[in-house]
Design a protein around this motif. Sequence first.
Motif, PDB file in Angstrom:
ATOM      1  N   LEU A   2      27.093 -17.160  10.981  1.00 20.74           N
ATOM      2  CA  LEU A   2      26.229 -16.536   9.738  1.00 20.74           C
ATOM      3  C   LEU A   2      25.642 -15.104  10.184  1.00 20.74           C
ATOM      4  N   CYS A   3      25.863 -14.444   9.215  1.00 21.40           N
ATOM      5  CA  CYS A   3      25.289 -13.051   9.116  1.00 21.40           C
ATOM      6  C   CYS A   3      24.317 -12.906   8.015  1.00 21.40           C
ATOM      7  N   ILE A   4      23.139 -12.282   8.448  1.00 24.94           N
ATOM      8  CA  ILE A   4      21.934 -12.105   7.713  1.00 24.94           C
ATOM      9  C   ILE A   4      21.456 -10.434   7.684  1.00 24.94           C
ATOM     10  N   ALA A   5      21.501  -9.869   6.469  1.00 21.59           N
ATOM     11  CA  ALA A   5      21.361  -8.441   6.290  1.00 21.59           C
ATOM     12  C   ALA A   5      19.818  -8.242   5.581  1.00 21.59           C
ATOM     13  N   GLY A   6      19.080  -7.395   6.094  1.00 16.62           N
ATOM     14  CA  GLY A   6      18.029  -7.094   5.445  1.00 16.62           C
ATOM     15  C   GLY A   6      17.018  -6.150   5.857  1.00 16.62           C
ATOM     16  N   THR A   7      15.841  -6.057   5.303  1.00 15.41           N
ATOM     17  CA  THR A   7      15.215  -4.696   5.736  1.00 15.41           C
ATOM     18  C   THR A   7      13.714  -5.468   6.398  1.00 15.41           C
ATOM     19  N   ILE A   8      13.093  -4.491   7.169  1.00 13.33           N
ATOM     20  CA  ILE A   8      11.814  -4.798   7.715  1.00 13.33           C
ATOM     21  C   ILE A   8      10.754  -3.917   7.052  1.00 13.33           C
ATOM     22  N   PRO A   9       9.792  -4.252   6.571  1.00 19.10           N
ATOM     23  CA  PRO A   9       8.891  -3.149   5.943  1.00 19.10           C
ATOM     24  C   PRO A   9       8.019  -2.183   6.738  1.00 19.10           C
ATOM     25  N   GLU A  10       8.771  -1.637   7.551  1.00 16.14           N
ATOM     26  CA  GLU A  10       8.379  -0.594   8.593  1.00 16.14           C
ATOM     27  C   GLU A  10       9.161   0.673   8.608  1.00 16.14           C
ATOM     28  N   ASP A  11       8.992   1.884   8.257  1.00 19.20           N
ATOM     29  CA  ASP A  11       9.669   2.842   8.303  1.00 19.20           C
ATOM     30  C   ASP A  11      10.346   3.279   9.709  1.00 19.20           C
ATOM     31  N   SER A  12       9.392   2.932  10.519  1.00 21.03           N
ATOM     32  CA  SER A  12       9.746   3.301  12.191  1.00 21.03           C
ATOM     33  C   SER A  12      10.734   2.326  12.707  1.00 21.03           C
ATOM     34  N   PHE A  13      11.058   1.098  12.194  1.00 23.96           N
ATOM     35  CA  PHE A  13      11.905   0.069  12.490  1.00 23.96           C
ATOM     36  C   PHE A  13      13.199   0.489  12.651  1.00 23.96           C
ATOM     37  N   PRO A  14      14.091   0.531  13.621  1.00 25.43           N
ATOM     38  CA  PRO A  14      15.501   1.349  13.806  1.00 25.43           C
ATOM     39  C   PRO A  14      16.561   0.531  13.074  1.00 25.43           C
ATOM     40  N   LEU A  15      17.625   1.029  12.834  1.00 22.90           N
ATOM     41  CA  LEU A  15      18.628   0.266  12.628  1.00 22.90           C
ATOM     42  C   LEU A  15      19.038  -0.683  13.854  1.00 22.90           C
ATOM     43  N   VAL A  16      19.263  -1.933  13.671  1.00 22.87           N
ATOM     44  CA  VAL A  16      19.613  -2.533  14.883  1.00 22.87           C
ATOM     45  C   VAL A  16      20.580  -3.797  14.240  1.00 22.87           C
ATOM     46  N   GLU A  17      21.387  -4.195  15.297  1.00 23.11           N
ATOM     47  CA  GLU A  17      22.412  -5.507  15.136  1.00 23.11           C
ATOM     48  C   GLU A  17      22.422  -6.336  16.073  1.00 23.11           C
ATOM     49  N   GLY A  18      22.762  -7.585  16.088  1.00 19.01           N
ATOM     50  CA  GLY A  18      22.829  -8.475  16.944  1.00 19.01           C
ATOM     51  C   GLY A  18      22.380  -9.810  16.728  1.00 19.01           C
ATOM     52  N   GLU A  19      22.763 -10.847  17.612  1.00 20.38           N
ATOM     53  CA  GLU A  19      22.176 -12.087  17.521  1.00 20.38           C
ATOM     54  C   GLU A  19      20.835 -12.004  17.662  1.00 20.38           C
ATOM     55  N   VAL A  20      19.924 -13.161  16.825  1.00 22.43           N
ATOM     56  CA  VAL A  20      18.630 -13.142  16.786  1.00 22.43           C
ATOM     57  C   VAL A  20      18.125 -14.251  17.682  1.00 22.43           C
ATOM     58  N   LYS A  21      16.933 -14.146  18.416  1.00 26.87           N
ATOM     59  CA  LYS A  21      16.330 -15.026  19.248  1.00 26.87           C
ATOM     60  C   LYS A  21      14.978 -15.063  18.720  1.00 26.87           C
ATOM     61  N   LEU A  22      14.221 -16.293  18.620  1.00 24.27           N
ATOM     62  CA  LEU A  22      12.839 -16.550  18.426  1.00 24.27           C
ATOM     63  C   LEU A  22      12.273 -16.648  19.540  1.00 24.27           C
ATOM     64  N   SER A  23      11.123 -15.932  19.789  1.00 22.43           N
ATOM     65  CA  SER A  23      10.158 -16.075  20.937  1.00 22.43           C
ATOM     66  C   SER A  23       8.758 -16.160  20.528  1.00 22.43           C
ATOM     67  N   GLY A  24       8.294 -17.101  20.356  1.00 23.29           N
ATOM     68  CA  GLY A  24       6.992 -17.517  19.938  1.00 23.29           C
ATOM     69  C   GLY A  24       6.910 -16.854  18.222  1.00 23.29           C
ATOM     70  N   GLU A  25       5.925 -16.096  17.959  1.00 23.63           N
ATOM     71  CA  GLU A  25       5.762 -15.509  16.504  1.00 23.63           C
ATOM     72  C   GLU A  25       6.554 -14.375  16.334  1.00 23.63           C
ATOM     73  N   HIS A  26       7.619 -14.018  17.287  1.00 27.09           N
ATOM     74  CA  HIS A  26       8.435 -12.703  17.209  1.00 27.09           C
ATOM     75  C   HIS A  26       9.844 -12.989  17.239  1.00 27.09           C
ATOM     76  N   LEU A  27      10.910 -12.458  16.254  1.00 25.08           N
ATOM     77  CA  LEU A  27      11.928 -12.378  16.336  1.00 25.08           C
ATOM     78  C   LEU A  27      12.423 -11.179  17.336  1.00 25.08           C
ATOM     79  N   ARG A  28      13.537 -11.468  18.188  1.00 19.61           N
ATOM     80  CA  ARG A  28      14.159 -10.379  19.184  1.00 19.61           C
ATOM     81  C   ARG A  28      15.607 -10.102  18.810  1.00 19.61           C
TER      82      ARG A  28
END
Length: 294
Positions: A2-28
């Motif tokens: 599965l691929c998921i593409a979207g945006t984060i509402p922070e202009d400073s957030f970089p363009l990133v790609e890769g597998e997603v992990k969930l750590s507590g209340e944060h995605l990595r």
Amino acid sequence: MLCIAGTIPEDSFPLVEGEVKLSGEHLRIGSSSVAVNRGTAALLAAAVTAAEVLKQPPPFAYLVGDTGTGKGSGRLYRHMTDVLPHMSFQTITFHYIQPNIHWHKSLHVVIGSLSQRPSLIADAGSMYAAKMSGEALLYDLFTPDVGELAFLADEEAPHPFYTRGFILHEENRVPDLIARAYKHHNAARYLLVKGEKDYLADESGILETVDDPVEEALEAIGGTGDTLTGLVSVMIDAGMNMREAAVAAMQVNRTAGKGAQPTPATQIEEIIRCIPSALRDVLGEEVLKRLRRG
């Protein structure tokens, strides 16, 4: 995968790609992290959680910061146009991405040239891009709420802000709005409409309705529509057919909401933590075993 593409509402957030992990209340994703609150982050957190229960690979994400200017979304479209020919995804879910007709069309030229066409799902801004570019029929599933459905149903509206007033965003108008969206070719093969009641429809009309369990407090909690899109994406990618996956996702999302014993102060991560038990309750052991075997 599965691929998921979207945006984060922070202009400073970089363009990133890769597998997603969930750590507590944060995605990595690689060295980047984002808080789970709503939007694409909530969708991804629900997908990561469901994939773990179903013993599926974690979703692969393409993310970029965008606060509504469209600059980040343009970068994301360009990047995916470059890299998708070298990737292999069974399912691609497009979420909060600012509409850009040129890049949307370019991306679909690339997707159309792939040796194996993935299942295509769109929510939020990506549905708007599909409608505005006249390419809604390229998608397998849209997941609108009733307001978004009204925009799809208005064949003249160039943008959600201009949905005409006589096309009302009311729950009791859902069957009419669905019929109108299909009449004007502004709907995907299936529509999963999120609201007080959840509906699955195709061009023949409403196929399934799920309205239980009911938790009124969930209406005030942002992100529950995003988690539903994340759940249905994982289930489709795991091998369930579209109708089976949509009904199961609607039931799981509601069951997880009830399990969180919500109040208006409940946060979306509290509901996401209830997804594993909701999946077991709704799907049952036999279906879980089937999906885990692939």
